[in-house]
Design a protein around this motif. Structure first.
Motif, PDB file in Angstrom:
ATOM      1  N   PRO A  56       0.806  -1.227   0.000  1.00 27.95           N
ATOM      2  CA  PRO A  56       0.000   0.000   0.000  1.00 27.95           C
ATOM      3  C   PRO A  56       0.843   1.283   0.000  1.00 27.95           C
ATOM      4  O   PRO A  56       0.488   2.255  -0.663  1.00 27.95           O
ATOM      5  CB  PRO A  56      -0.826  -0.096   1.279  1.00 27.95           C
ATOM      6  CG  PRO A  56      -0.791  -1.528   1.668  1.00 27.95           C
ATOM      7  CD  PRO A  56       0.475  -2.092   1.131  1.00 27.95           C
ATOM      8  N   ASP A 111       0.112   3.460  -3.218  1.00 33.07           N
ATOM      9  CA  ASP A 111      -0.618   4.713  -3.012  1.00 33.07           C
ATOM     10  C   ASP A 111       0.190   5.929  -3.447  1.00 33.07           C
ATOM     11  O   ASP A 111      -0.359   6.892  -3.975  1.00 33.07           O
ATOM     12  CB  ASP A 111      -1.041   4.846  -1.548  1.00 33.07           C
ATOM     13  CG  ASP A 111      -2.053   3.781  -1.133  1.00 33.07           C
ATOM     14  OD1 ASP A 111      -2.591   3.073  -2.026  1.00 33.07           O
ATOM     15  OD2 ASP A 111      -2.288   3.634   0.084  1.00 33.07           O
ATOM     16  N   LYS A 133      -1.120   8.446  -6.387  1.00 32.93           N
ATOM     17  CA  LYS A 133      -1.216   9.882  -6.098  1.00 32.93           C
ATOM     18  C   LYS A 133      -0.357  10.698  -7.074  1.00 32.93           C
ATOM     19  O   LYS A 133      -0.781  11.777  -7.543  1.00 32.93           O
ATOM     20  CB  LYS A 133      -0.785  10.168  -4.669  1.00 32.93           C
ATOM     21  CG  LYS A 133      -0.937  11.613  -4.250  1.00 32.93           C
ATOM     22  CD  LYS A 133      -0.552  11.815  -2.810  1.00 32.93           C
ATOM     23  CE  LYS A 133      -0.664  13.290  -2.413  1.00 32.93           C
ATOM     24  NZ  LYS A 133      -0.258  13.515  -1.028  1.00 32.93           N
TER      25      LYS A 133
END
Length: 150
Positions: free
Chosen positions: A135, A139, A143
């Motif tokens: 993660p 992530d 982003k």
């Protein structure tokens, strides 16, 4: 039969085309390569110097030892070549990881085995984690660019 393979650095500043007669590659374990790359070995493909065309610009080079120099991109740091410095050298080595498609290459031998780290040779039984399963990494990529990189 020769095939044309393209590659370059991570940022795209230095690009090349190489006319290859074979998909043979090798792993170099010498201490110079370990220090130059920060890895336990580096994968190289040997090619005749006159069969490499730098399509954007040539790499920057530094003398890594009294007998050789290495090509790299000074913008992103990608290691690209190993080249003997003498005028008799007809070939150079391109880093396998800098090819756009490194999948066809197969290692045919190890070089400088006196510096080889045996524990790193066969890692196939270690557990594997895909990028999207982490993660923290996933992530950040989502982003930054909306997807995982290729």
């Amino acid at each position: 039969m020769a095939r044309l393979a393209m590659g370059g650095c991570q940022c795209g500043r230095v690009r090349y085309e190489a006319e290859l007669e074979t998909d043979d590659a090798y792993l170099c374990h010498c201490r110079m390569c370990q220090r130059a790359t920060g890895g336990v070995s580096i994968a190289f493909v040997g090619v005749d110097r006159d069969r490499v065309t730098w399509t954007t610009q040539e790499p920057d080079r530094y003398r890594s030892s009294p007998i050789a120099h290495r090509g790299f991109c000074s913008a992103c740091g990608t290691p690209l070549t190993f080249e003997f410095s003498d005028d008799e050298a007809k070939g150079l080595d391109l880093t396998v990881g800098s090819f756009d498609d490194p999948a066809p290459f197969r290692p045919t031998h190890h070089f400088a085995i006196e510096s080889r780290h045996e524990a790193w040779l066969d890692t196939r039984d270690l557990p594997g984690i895909r990028s999207e399963e982490n993660p923290s990494t996933r992530d950040r990529w989502i982003k930054a660019i909306g997807h995982l990189p290729d």
